[in-house]
Design a protein around this motif. Structure first.
Motif, PDB file in Angstrom:
ATOM      1  N   GLY A  36       0.837  -1.189   0.000  1.00 25.31           N
ATOM      2  CA  GLY A  36       0.000   0.000   0.000  1.00 25.31           C
ATOM      3  C   GLY A  36       0.875   1.242   0.000  1.00 25.31           C
ATOM      4  O   GLY A  36       1.602   1.493  -0.952  1.00 25.31           O
ATOM      5  N   HIS A  37       0.827   1.976   1.100  1.00 27.49           N
ATOM      6  CA  HIS A  37       1.572   3.242   1.132  1.00 27.49           C
ATOM      7  C   HIS A  37       3.069   3.029   1.211  1.00 27.49           C
ATOM      8  O   HIS A  37       3.835   3.773   0.626  1.00 27.49           O
ATOM      9  N   ASP A  38       3.439   2.037   1.980  1.00 26.16           N
ATOM     10  CA  ASP A  38       4.871   1.913   2.246  1.00 26.16           C
ATOM     11  C   ASP A  38       5.622   1.247   1.114  1.00 26.16           C
ATOM     12  O   ASP A  38       6.777   1.562   0.857  1.00 26.16           O
ATOM     13  N   TYR A  39       4.989   0.303   0.475  1.00 26.11           N
ATOM     14  CA  TYR A  39       5.677  -0.390  -0.610  1.00 26.11           C
ATOM     15  C   TYR A  39       4.644  -0.984  -1.543  1.00 26.11           C
ATOM     16  O   TYR A  39       3.477  -1.122  -1.195  1.00 26.11           O
ATOM     17  N   VAL A  40       5.110  -1.302  -2.731  1.00 29.33           N
ATOM     18  CA  VAL A  40       4.260  -2.002  -3.683  1.00 29.33           C
ATOM     19  C   VAL A  40       5.013  -3.216  -4.205  1.00 29.33           C
ATOM     20  O   VAL A  40       6.237  -3.297  -4.105  1.00 29.33           O
ATOM     21  N   ILE A  41       4.258  -4.102  -4.761  1.00 30.57           N
ATOM     22  CA  ILE A  41       4.832  -5.316  -5.341  1.00 30.57           C
ATOM     23  C   ILE A  41       4.788  -5.173  -6.859  1.00 30.57           C
ATOM     24  O   ILE A  41       3.764  -4.779  -7.423  1.00 30.57           O
ATOM     25  N   LEU A  42       5.889  -5.469  -7.472  1.00 31.11           N
ATOM     26  CA  LEU A  42       5.991  -5.349  -8.928  1.00 31.11           C
ATOM     27  C   LEU A  42       6.326  -6.696  -9.535  1.00 31.11           C
ATOM     28  O   LEU A  42       6.879  -7.577  -8.868  1.00 31.11           O
ATOM     29  N   TYR A  43       6.021  -6.843 -10.811  1.00 28.10           N
ATOM     30  CA  TYR A  43       6.388  -8.086 -11.480  1.00 28.10           C
ATOM     31  C   TYR A  43       7.121  -7.782 -12.766  1.00 28.10           C
ATOM     32  O   TYR A  43       6.974  -6.710 -13.347  1.00 28.10           O
ATOM     33  N   ARG A  44       7.893  -8.745 -13.190  1.00 30.66           N
ATOM     34  CA  ARG A  44       8.616  -8.612 -14.451  1.00 30.66           C
ATOM     35  C   ARG A  44       8.666  -9.988 -15.075  1.00 30.66           C
ATOM     36  O   ARG A  44       8.948 -10.985 -14.416  1.00 30.66           O
ATOM     37  N   ILE A  45       8.380 -10.053 -16.352  1.00 29.20           N
ATOM     38  CA  ILE A  45       8.399 -11.341 -17.046  1.00 29.20           C
ATOM     39  C   ILE A  45       9.578 -11.330 -17.991  1.00 29.20           C
ATOM     40  O   ILE A  45       9.772 -10.369 -18.750  1.00 29.20           O
ATOM     41  N   TYR A  46      10.345 -12.375 -17.958  1.00 24.04           N
ATOM     42  CA  TYR A  46      11.406 -12.476 -18.945  1.00 24.04           C
ATOM     43  C   TYR A  46      11.551 -13.910 -19.408  1.00 24.04           C
ATOM     44  O   TYR A  46      11.051 -14.849 -18.774  1.00 24.04           O
ATOM     45  N   PHE A  47      12.239 -14.040 -20.486  1.00 28.28           N
ATOM     46  CA  PHE A  47      12.324 -15.325 -21.174  1.00 28.28           C
ATOM     47  C   PHE A  47      13.785 -15.589 -21.445  1.00 28.28           C
ATOM     48  O   PHE A  47      14.504 -14.721 -21.897  1.00 28.28           O
ATOM     49  N   GLY A  48      14.210 -16.791 -21.148  1.00 26.83           N
ATOM     50  CA  GLY A  48      15.613 -17.089 -21.415  1.00 26.83           C
ATOM     51  C   GLY A  48      16.218 -17.775 -20.217  1.00 26.83           C
ATOM     52  O   GLY A  48      15.637 -18.720 -19.677  1.00 26.83           O
ATOM     53  N   GLU A  49      17.348 -17.325 -19.804  1.00 28.42           N
ATOM     54  CA  GLU A  49      18.013 -17.974 -18.679  1.00 28.42           C
ATOM     55  C   GLU A  49      17.497 -17.440 -17.358  1.00 28.42           C
ATOM     56  O   GLU A  49      17.228 -16.253 -17.220  1.00 28.42           O
ATOM     57  N   VAL A  50      17.425 -18.344 -16.420  1.00 30.87           N
ATOM     58  CA  VAL A  50      16.909 -17.968 -15.103  1.00 30.87           C
ATOM     59  C   VAL A  50      17.968 -17.183 -14.344  1.00 30.87           C
ATOM     60  O   VAL A  50      19.140 -17.563 -14.330  1.00 30.87           O
ATOM     61  N   GLN A  51      17.556 -16.090 -13.729  1.00 30.01           N
ATOM     62  CA  GLN A  51      18.501 -15.318 -12.922  1.00 30.01           C
ATOM     63  C   GLN A  51      18.025 -15.306 -11.485  1.00 30.01           C
ATOM     64  O   GLN A  51      16.938 -14.810 -11.201  1.00 30.01           O
ATOM     65  N   LEU A  52      18.866 -15.800 -10.614  1.00 29.35           N
ATOM     66  CA  LEU A  52      18.467 -15.851  -9.203  1.00 29.35           C
ATOM     67  C   LEU A  52      19.401 -15.023  -8.330  1.00 29.35           C
ATOM     68  O   LEU A  52      19.350 -15.110  -7.109  1.00 29.35           O
ATOM     69  N   ASN A  53      20.242 -14.210  -8.963  1.00 31.98           N
ATOM     70  CA  ASN A  53      21.231 -13.483  -8.171  1.00 31.98           C
ATOM     71  C   ASN A  53      20.617 -12.466  -7.238  1.00 31.98           C
ATOM     72  O   ASN A  53      21.166 -12.147  -6.193  1.00 31.98           O
ATOM     73  N   GLY A  54      19.488 -11.952  -7.632  1.00 26.21           N
ATOM     74  CA  GLY A  54      18.912 -10.865  -6.846  1.00 26.21           C
ATOM     75  C   GLY A  54      18.174 -11.324  -5.599  1.00 26.21           C
ATOM     76  O   GLY A  54      17.623 -10.501  -4.864  1.00 26.21           O
ATOM     77  N   LEU A  55      18.169 -12.628  -5.380  1.00 26.95           N
ATOM     78  CA  LEU A  55      17.379 -13.135  -4.266  1.00 26.95           C
ATOM     79  C   LEU A  55      18.170 -13.195  -2.973  1.00 26.95           C
ATOM     80  O   LEU A  55      17.654 -13.627  -1.943  1.00 26.95           O
ATOM     81  N   GLY A  56      19.406 -12.796  -3.035  1.00 30.15           N
ATOM     82  CA  GLY A  56      20.178 -12.798  -1.802  1.00 30.15           C
ATOM     83  C   GLY A  56      20.674 -14.186  -1.446  1.00 30.15           C
ATOM     84  O   GLY A  56      20.399 -15.168  -2.118  1.00 30.15           O
ATOM     85  N   GLU A  57      21.376 -14.235  -0.332  1.00 28.50           N
ATOM     86  CA  GLU A  57      21.930 -15.519   0.071  1.00 28.50           C
ATOM     87  C   GLU A  57      20.879 -16.364   0.747  1.00 28.50           C
ATOM     88  O   GLU A  57      19.991 -15.857   1.412  1.00 28.50           O
ATOM     89  N   GLY A  58      21.060 -17.647   0.598  1.00 27.58           N
ATOM     90  CA  GLY A  58      20.188 -18.563   1.332  1.00 27.58           C
ATOM     91  C   GLY A  58      18.767 -18.620   0.807  1.00 27.58           C
ATOM     92  O   GLY A  58      17.848 -18.958   1.551  1.00 27.58           O
ATOM     93  N   PHE A  59      18.573 -18.301  -0.463  1.00 25.31           N
ATOM     94  CA  PHE A  59      17.197 -18.375  -0.959  1.00 25.31           C
ATOM     95  C   PHE A  59      16.751 -19.828  -1.027  1.00 25.31           C
ATOM     96  O   PHE A  59      17.531 -20.737  -1.213  1.00 25.31           O
ATOM     97  N   GLN A  60      15.460 -20.016  -0.869  1.00 22.25           N
ATOM     98  CA  GLN A  60      14.890 -21.362  -0.878  1.00 22.25           C
ATOM     99  C   GLN A  60      14.190 -21.619  -2.206  1.00 22.25           C
ATOM    100  O   GLN A  60      13.742 -20.693  -2.859  1.00 22.25           O
TER     101      GLN A  60
END
Lengths: 501, 218
Positions: A145-169
């Motif tokens: 709501g006011h403090d934050y919003v959730i966004l989405y992005r669709i992409y095609f190709g290789e999976v990128q998981l770098n932005g999930l930080g360490e220890g992602f499940q």
């Protein structure tokens, strides 16, 4: 591999996978809108409900998904990914999860396409519905709501998981074997939300005020209420039909609704029915898109909680990430972290503006470091020491060198405000003090006045220097006697300690 | 054919029993329900559409998805409510188990009654705890929510192994495989039973009851 598959089956399978991909995106994005989803069961098949599930199609989301796919299908080495991230009102963003629809090489040649694969894809979609409510981002999205919003992005190709930080499940939603490969749906989600806990979410103007400026040059002539941040800038400017997306050519294709109970050899009697874009089908699309902007509103105090994650100068950025024929290309790190432009307010601005009107002296004064005195450099918290070290006039903690032009009542009050003891308490007097929960000028003695009056109480007698030193001397004298007494009673003390253990 | 058996265990407070059971049972039934079948000529049939809805729990920090069918929800709620009452009556630290069994009917000749052959059984073991203060309850609220999330993942994992499912029946056989009594959706034939273990751990079921869901009650 394909020689075992009849052309019709191949065509069916491609269609199933394509619509499965589109429905997957819809389920994921709708699960992050921040509101509860409810669709009706219908005993009569309508022909437009793929996989026999009532999943609404948000046109913008379909459009984004098709744009990302660019006519291709998820295949081996070509995954379709939906990235969900969070963006705060201060402009910080963080990836929360990435949903991946992948295909691997393991084929199941014997499986029946039009029946088993279809039903299993349906079960997989149901599993996706269930799992999207279980990952941590769901709860976050419900509170956006006011403090934050959730966004989405669709992409095609290789999976990128770098932005999930360490220890992602990772959680696997499910797999469906097909004659051309195995479809796998999984989610990788961030577990380290430390960024969140360090932030103070102050009440600020609704985030959409920032996002509207931030992402979009508002199309001319389109009336849009202030709380709509959704850019819609992927529509051609001359298309102002208010609803239908011209690019949606084949969404009206009717999905398989006929199955056969005949023995397996006759199973291929059921076929997809292709209809020209029917009015009924189109109506389905246009109805929820009567105002496409509103489709995305999640009703959280008017804020648009989900916008396609278009960066500033949007289209170019996203389309550059998806050149149709380059398998290796994928969304780069992209549109989500709006480092430069997101910071519409620099961190020091509030402090500057505050200093213009109030002089908060003491620990947080904003002054050039060159004017610190030697005393301040040598000792930590030296400015809090008794006045013997520095005279008040030279102490920068008392009189900040860069005093603002507007006369502050503090100047007068510093010298005239009497307190019985030394002036060290004056260092921390704040002008325009506004205590929380207090009302101004309504009561003769409001909280702020009370605080100011009783801020400098007289020192306790026992803490005054001459008395304390005297008692110290007495203590020292009596120490040997006390020690002798304790030694005599040492057994008692030991017994006491034993009892405690 | 072997019956597939899965066991889920949860530890909850008394007031969370109902929602926890509803969450898990509905999650399973979501995967084990299809749209209504409409048989046409030449042995073909079409399938209706299943809608879904999000449900927020009041006593647990959790949300789940169930099939949009009020009839089905009523049936499940009734069963869970009976289970909850039985648990409550059994004593303060009750343990119990509620089972959701999917079965097929096999017609037998007279005088033998139809055989019910289970092909999948889900057993949810429940351990009820009492908490002393509000802080513990708050922690429990979140912890149970996390646990239920793990259970949902377990359920999805099992179901997506795509092991045995009854063959799609012909029109004459459909009532042997599916529960066709509902107006809007069609789950596989199922029954819900429960057993209560009292706090002393003494055995099973002085209170064994069956809640039978058959379309053909004999």
């Amino acid at each position: 591999m394909d020689s075992d598959l009849s052309p019709q089956d191949k065509k069916d399978l491609d269609k199933f996978i394509k619509f499965f991909a589109l429905k997957t995106v819809q389920v994921i994005v709708q699960a992050r809108l921040g509101e509860k989803i409810c669709t009706r069961s219908s005993s009569s098949p309508t022909g437009s409900d793929w996989f026999n599930l009532a999943i609404k199609d948000i046109p913008e989301v379909t459009h984004e998904a098709k744009k990302a796919l660019a006519g291709q299908l998820p295949g081996i080495g070509r995954s379709m990914c939906v990235e969900i991230s969070l963006k705060t009102s201060e402009g910080d963003s963080m990836e929360l999860e990435t949903w991946c629809l992948e295909m691997n090489e393991k084929c199941d040649k014997d499986i029946k396409v039009s029946y088993t694969v279809y039903n299993r894809l349906s079960v997989l979609l149901k599993s996706l519905l269930a799992i999207t409510r279980v990952t941590p981002a769901y709860k976050l999205s419900r509170k956006q709501g006011h403090d934050y919003v959730i966004l989405y992005r669709i992409y095609f190709g290789e999976v990128q998981l770098n932005g999930l930080g360490e220890g992602f499940q990772t959680v696997r939603v499910g797999v469906v074997g097909t004659p051309v490969g195995t479809v796998t749906l999984s989610c990788a989600y961030r577990t380290n939300l430390a960024f969140m806990s360090n932030r103070q979410f102050e009440r600020s103007a609704p985030i959409m005020g920032i996002i509207v400026d931030h992402f979009v040059d508002p199309p001319c002539g389109v009336q849009r209420p202030a709380n709509v941040g959704h850019p819609c800038n992927y529509r051609a400017p001359d298309e102002d039909d208010g609803g239908l997306f011209a690019g949606v050519q084949d969404s009206q294709e009717v999905c398989t609704t006929s199955f056969s109970t005949s023995p397996p050899s006759q199973l291929y009697t059921s076929r997809l029915n292709y209809h020209p874009p029917a009015l009924a089908g189109a109506a389905d699309l246009s109805h929820p898109a009567a105002n496409p902007n509103q489709v995305l509103h999640a009703g959280k105090e008017g804020g648009v909680v989900l916008v396609p994650a278009h960066p500033h100068a949007a289209d170019a950025h996203l389309t550059a990430e998806h050149p149709p024929n380059t398998p290796g290309s994928s969304g780069d790190d992209d549109g989500m972290s709006q480092s430069g432009e997101g910071r519409s307010v620099s961190p020091s601005d509030p402090v500057e503006s505050l200093n213009a009107f109030t002089r908060k002296i003491g620990a947080f004064v904003n002054k050039p470091t060159t004017q610190m005195t030697a005393a301040n450099l040598d000792l930590p918290f030296a400015a809090f020491a008794p006045r013997g070290l520095d005279s008040e006039e030279n102490d920068p903690m008392v009189q900040p060198p860069d005093s603002p032009a507007c006369p502050s009542p503090l100047q007068a009050s510093l010298h005239s405000q009497g307190s019985e003891s030394s002036g060290q308490q004056d260092d921390f007097v704040m002008v325009d003090f506004r205590p929380a929960f207090s009302k101004d000028d309504l009561l003769p003695m409001d909280l702020g006045t009370f605080y100011r009056e009783f801020q400098n109480p007289p020192q306790l007698a026992s803490l005054s220097l001459h008395i304390s030193s005297q008692s110290m001397a007495d203590d020292l004298d009596s120490l040997p006697e006390k020690l002798a007494l304790y030694e005599k009673n040492i057994d008692e003390f030991d017994a006491f300690v034993d009892m405690l253990q | 054919m072997n019956c597939r058996s899965e066991v889920l265990e949860v530890t909850v407070e008394a007031r969370q029993v109902e929602e926890a059971m509803l969450a898990l049972l509905h999650t399973i039934l979501l995967h084990r329900s299809t749209g209504k079948f409409h048989y046409k000529k030449e042995g073909t049939y079409s399938i209706g559409t299943v809608g879904t809805m999000d449900i927020d729990c009041d006593f647990i920090d959790f949300s789940f998805v169930r099939v949009s069918s009020e009839e089905l929800d009523r049936v499940i709620r009734r069963a869970v409510s009976e289970f909850k009452d039985a648990l409550g009556n059994s004593g303060s630290d009750g343990m119990g188990q509620i089972s959701l069994e999917f079965y097929q009917k096999k017609k037998s000749r007279w005088p033998f009654s139809d055989e019910c052959i289970p092909w999948e059984v889900w057993s949810i073991k429940v351990n009820v705890v009492n908490l002393a203060n509000e802080q513990e309850r708050q922690i429990c609220r979140e912890k149970v929510g996390e646990k239920l999330g793990e259970k949902v993942i377990n359920v999805v994992e099992v179901i997506n192994r795509h092991e045995y499912l009854p063959k799609m029946p012909t029109q004459s056989e459909v009532d042997n495989v599916f529960d066709t009594s509902l107006k809007d959706v069609q789950p596989y034939l199922y029954k819900i039973t429960y057993q209560i273990t009292d706090s002393l751990g003494t055995s099973v079921s002085t209170t064994m009851r069956r809640l039978i869901k058959d379309t053909l009650a004999l």
